[in-house]
Each structure stands twice: as structure tokens, then as C-alpha cells.
Scaffold this motif. Structure first.
Motif, PDB file in Angstrom:
ATOM      1  N   SER A 166       0.702  -0.898  -0.042  1.00 15.55           N
ATOM      2  CA  SER A 166      -0.284   0.289  -0.324  1.00 15.55           C
ATOM      3  C   SER A 166       0.823   1.096   0.159  1.00 15.55           C
ATOM      4  O   SER A 166       0.863   2.441   0.393  1.00 15.55           O
ATOM      5  CB  SER A 166      -1.430   0.099   0.898  1.00 15.55           C
ATOM      6  OG  SER A 166      -1.758  -1.229   1.013  1.00 15.55           O
TER       7      SER A 166
ATOM      8  N   CYS B 229     -11.315   0.595 -15.623  1.00 13.67           N
ATOM      9  CA  CYS B 229     -10.996   1.580 -14.623  1.00 13.67           C
ATOM     10  C   CYS B 229     -12.414   2.656 -14.111  1.00 13.67           C
ATOM     11  O   CYS B 229     -12.311   3.505 -14.901  1.00 13.67           O
ATOM     12  CB  CYS B 229      -9.553   2.230 -14.377  1.00 13.67           C
ATOM     13  SG  CYS B 229     -10.024   3.168 -12.762  1.00 13.67           S
TER      14      CYS B 229
ATOM     15  N   TYR C  29      -1.273  -2.666  -8.361  1.00 13.85           N
ATOM     16  CA  TYR C  29      -1.837  -1.258  -8.348  1.00 13.85           C
ATOM     17  C   TYR C  29      -2.925   0.027  -8.552  1.00 13.85           C
ATOM     18  O   TYR C  29      -1.655   0.353  -8.593  1.00 13.85           O
ATOM     19  CB  TYR C  29      -2.997  -2.102  -7.002  1.00 13.85           C
ATOM     20  CG  TYR C  29      -2.523  -4.254  -6.878  1.00 13.85           C
ATOM     21  CD1 TYR C  29      -3.450  -4.822  -7.384  1.00 13.85           C
ATOM     22  CD2 TYR C  29      -1.781  -4.498  -5.953  1.00 13.85           C
ATOM     23  CE1 TYR C  29      -2.972  -6.014  -6.648  1.00 13.85           C
ATOM     24  CE2 TYR C  29      -1.409  -5.524  -5.868  1.00 13.85           C
ATOM     25  CZ  TYR C  29      -2.229  -6.496  -6.039  1.00 13.85           C
ATOM     26  OH  TYR C  29      -2.074  -7.636  -6.376  1.00 13.85           O
TER      27      TYR C  29
ATOM     28  N   CYS D 174      -9.035   2.413  -9.068  1.00 13.34           N
ATOM     29  CA  CYS D 174      -9.662   1.246  -9.153  1.00 13.34           C
ATOM     30  C   CYS D 174      -9.855   0.033  -7.941  1.00 13.34           C
ATOM     31  O   CYS D 174     -10.721  -0.696  -7.867  1.00 13.34           O
ATOM     32  CB  CYS D 174     -10.315   0.781 -10.346  1.00 13.34           C
ATOM     33  SG  CYS D 174      -8.937   0.514 -11.291  1.00 13.34           S
ATOM     34  N   GLN D 175      -7.770   0.126  -7.776  1.00 11.19           N
ATOM     35  CA  GLN D 175      -7.115  -0.923  -6.725  1.00 11.19           C
ATOM     36  C   GLN D 175      -7.580  -2.388  -7.673  1.00 11.19           C
ATOM     37  O   GLN D 175      -6.962  -3.029  -7.035  1.00 11.19           O
ATOM     38  CB  GLN D 175      -8.152  -1.066  -5.635  1.00 11.19           C
ATOM     39  CG  GLN D 175      -8.669   0.391  -4.944  1.00 11.19           C
ATOM     40  CD  GLN D 175      -7.353   0.787  -4.044  1.00 11.19           C
ATOM     41  OE1 GLN D 175      -6.588   0.408  -4.156  1.00 11.19           O
ATOM     42  NE2 GLN D 175      -7.491   2.251  -4.162  1.00 11.19           N
ATOM     43  N   GLN D 176      -7.497  -2.052  -8.715  1.00 17.23           N
ATOM     44  CA  GLN D 176      -7.196  -3.059  -9.799  1.00 17.23           C
ATOM     45  C   GLN D 176      -5.931  -3.329  -9.937  1.00 17.23           C
ATOM     46  O   GLN D 176      -5.082  -2.588 -10.208  1.00 17.23           O
ATOM     47  CB  GLN D 176      -8.218  -3.096 -11.033  1.00 17.23           C
ATOM     48  CG  GLN D 176      -9.497  -2.909 -10.986  1.00 17.23           C
ATOM     49  CD  GLN D 176     -10.167  -3.233 -12.571  1.00 17.23           C
ATOM     50  OE1 GLN D 176      -9.887  -4.462 -13.323  1.00 17.23           O
ATOM     51  NE2 GLN D 176     -11.165  -2.264 -12.270  1.00 17.23           N
TER      52      GLN D 176
END
Length: 373
Positions: free
Chosen positions: A9, A60, A32, A36-38
Motif C-alpha cells: 500500500s 477503471c 495496483y 480502482c485498486q485493480q
């Protein structure tokens, strides 16, 4: 995009590492999208700047920009590093959740936030307006820096075409003529289109100057007003363009004397081959009247003759009526342009109607100075 989030993170800036290190990191971990954290892939080419992109067929929902050009990535980095060297608090590609927007750079200056947008590709006015209004709603100042268009960085005094969108970011100082600052990521230079003098439509006369990023401060330095000698060059180019305009208008007009401009010339006994020196003068706010000054000023003289008044004797209602007849919206700026012309005309004729006297009065009025050096 240049920023991604690691598995721990942490924000990761791709361009801060060598390609060899990036290749190792790509094998060891995942990255990531901050929005969108993808998962995103780290692209390490030999030509483009290392950057992140969403994996194919992933969408996204926050619309993180994809397909950025090399020039945009390069310019974004240069501007970020420039502001850091100046000692400002800056963040690269931050995501503003309240706006669902991501400026290229977010600058914090005292209590003021500034969203820096480096624009390389074309953008619609509607999108530009929406993003600008979004920042304004959150009390964030928007600083739009356009990539200097090709062939528009040649130094000196030139005619130049400025797109309607770029005209939205013109800086208008209290004294002197307006200017635009663009940025050339190819040379890491700020290009000033200074002392903008409107000709017609989207065409201006400007003095192009450049300033390397290492010499530029923020807030930006304001350009100095041009000298009297430089204004004489402006004047010559302005009058020459006016003569060409009249000639082309005569050739292309299909209405003959029914053309309002040609009719005004006929009624005023103005020779199209040698127009009076007091028509076609550059004045402040002239961009509010789209047609060339030689046209609207000729028609203004004919309008005044019909009322048996001098231009400086017109009241605001008279000017608004004239603008309506001209087909121009009578805004505060367009009314002021007519008033500015009347002021220059009255002062010039109060002493002499020679071309040099008119030129001097125009120079004094444009740059809001009391005397000419």
C-alpha cells in the motif's frame, strides 16, 4: 500513469528507478491502480518512459488516463521536478475523491491548492470547463499549461493563431497587453506569447519569448511591455494586415455596395487603396469584436455621421445600438472596445492627425502609461 500502489500500500513512482531495477521489481511483486485498486502492468520499453497501464479488458471506473503520449509523461515529470526544486509542496497524480478527478500535479502553496494540468492532446471545451469548475467548487485553483504547438516557439514578433480553448487561459494584467504561458516538454522551456494584440477572429500579433525551466519561478514572471520601437513593428504588421484584409474583402465580397463595410467606405469616401490612418487602430478589448478593426471602425464612423456625432460623443446606448447593427453582442468588453477607440481618436486629433501622433497615442493607451520614453 506514473503512479501505482504496491502490495504494501505504498505509492510507487516509476520514473524514479532505472529500467534494470524496474524489471526486477516487476518480477518480484504486483502493482495496483490508486483509483480502482485493480492490478496494473508496469511497462518498461526502450523508447517510452516507464509507466503503468491497466491490464487489457479491465475498466477503471474512475477513468484513470490511459495511452498518455511520451511528451505528456515527459512534461509532467519535468513540471513536477521543477516545482520540487523551487521548494514547493507537490504531489504527482493525486486522486481527488470528492471530484473523481486526478490532476497531473497538485501544488500546495500556503493555504491554496493549485491543480496543474499539462495538456498535450486536444480536449473539448465542455470537458475543460467541467474539470475547471470542479476544481473551483473545491476552492482549488486550476493552472492549465498547454504544450507549445509545433512551429509556434520561434522567437520574435509574429502573427499567431490561438485556439478558442487556449484563449480561455489568457492572463490579462491590470496594465499592458495580455499573454499566455505554454510549456515545451521537448526543450523543458516555458514559452511566453506576450503582449497579445488581437487582429481578427483567432489571430493575434505577439512577441514570443522563452524561459528555461531552471530560470522560471512560480507564480510565473510577468513579461515586460514591449518598447516603443517594438510597437512600431507591431504597428507596421497590423496596418499591413489591414490593407490585405481590405483588398481580400473587395475581391471576395459578392454584395458589392450592399456589403455593410464597403457601403460605409463608399458613403464616407474612404479609398480602399488608401484608408485613413485613423481607422484600423488596435485597441484594448478588441477581441470582443470578432471582425477586423478596420471594418468595425469604418462602420462606426458612418454610424456617427448618421447621428451627426463624433465617436467620443456616443452614449452607451448609442454604442449598444451600433454593435447590434454590426451583429456583435453588446457585452461590457465590446462596448469598452468602442469607447477605447473613441478615447484614442479624441486624444490623437486634439494635437495632430499625423500617423506618428496616432501611433504614439495608441501605444500610450494600450500600455496605460503617462508618457512615451
Amino acid at each position: 500513469m506514473l503512479i501505482a500502489i504496491t502490495e504494501k500500500s505504498q505509492r510507487f513512482i516509476s520514473y524514479e528507478y532505472t529500467r534494470n531495477v524496474l524489471q526486477q521489481l516487476r518480477q518480484q511483486g504486483k502493482f495496483y491502480c490508486p483509483q480502482c485498486q485493480q492490478p496494473v502492468q508496469l511497462k518498461i520499453g526502450t523508447i517510452n518512459i516507464p509507466h503503468f497501464a491497466h491490464i487489457a479488458n479491465q475498466a477503471c471506473d474512475r477513468l484513470f488516463a490511459e495511452g498518455e503520449s511520451v511528451l505528456h509523461l515527459k512534461g509532467k515529470i519535468q513540471l513536477f521536478e521543477w516545482l520540487k526544486k523551487l521548494g514547493h509542496t507537490v504531489e504527482l497524480e493525486p486522486y481527488l475523491s470528492k471530484l473523481a478527478q486526478r490532476p497531473d500535479i497538485l501544488l500546495t502553496k500556503q493555504d491554496q491548492l493549485v491543480a496543474v494540468e499539462f495538456q498535450c492532446s486536444s480536449i473539448s471545451y465542455e470537458k475543460w470547463r467541467a474539470r475547471t469548475d470542479g476544481y473551483k467548487k473545491e476552492r482549488i485553483e486550476a493552472l492549465w499549461l498547454f504544450q507549445t504547438p509545433p512551429k509556434k516557439s520561434s522567437l520574435g514578433i509574429h502573427k499567431i493563431s490561438i485556439t478558442p480553448l487556449m484563449q480561455q487561459v489568457i492572463t490579462r494584467p491590470l496594465q499592458g497587453l495580455p499573454y499566455i504561458v505554454t510549456f515545451d516538454a521537448n526543450t523543458s522551456q516555458f514559452i511566453y506569447w506576450s503582449n497579445l494584440l488581437h487582429l481578427q477572429g483567432h489571430t493575434f500579433i505577439t512577441k514570443v519569448q522563452c524561459l528555461p525551466s531552471e530560470k522560471q519561478g512560480y507564480p510565473f514572471f510577468e513579461p515586460k511591455s514591449i518598447s516603443k520601437d517594438e510597437f512600431n513593428r507591431y504597428w507596421q504588421l497590423y496596418k499591413k494586415t489591414g490593407e490585405q484584409y481590405v483588398y481580400q474583402r473587395l475581391l471576395r465580397s459578392k454584395k458589392g455596395v450592399q456589403d455593410p463595410f464597403l457601403r460605409s467606405c463608399y458613403e464616407m469616401s474612404f479609398s480602399l487603396e488608401s484608408m485613413p490612418p485613423y481607422v484600423g487602430l488596435p485597441v484594448k478589448n478588441s477581441e470582443a469584436i470578432p471582425c477586423f478593426s478596420i471594418e468595425w471602425q469604418t462602420m462606426l464612423h458612418y454610424f456617427c455621421r448618421q447621428l451627426q456625432l463624433q465617436p467620443h460623443e456616443l452614449c452607451k446606448g448609442d454604442i449598444q445600438l451600433f454593435l447590434h447593427q454590426l451583429g456583435v453582442e453588446p457585452t461590457a468588453a465590446s462596448v469598452q472596445a468602442v469607447e477605447d477607440y473613441s478615447v484614442v481618436l479624441e486624444k490623437a486629433f486634439s494635437s495632430t492627425d499625423s500617423i506618428s501622433a496616432i501611433c504614439e497615442q495608441v501605444y500610450v493607451h494600450l500600455f496605460a502609461i503617462d508618457t512615451v520614453c
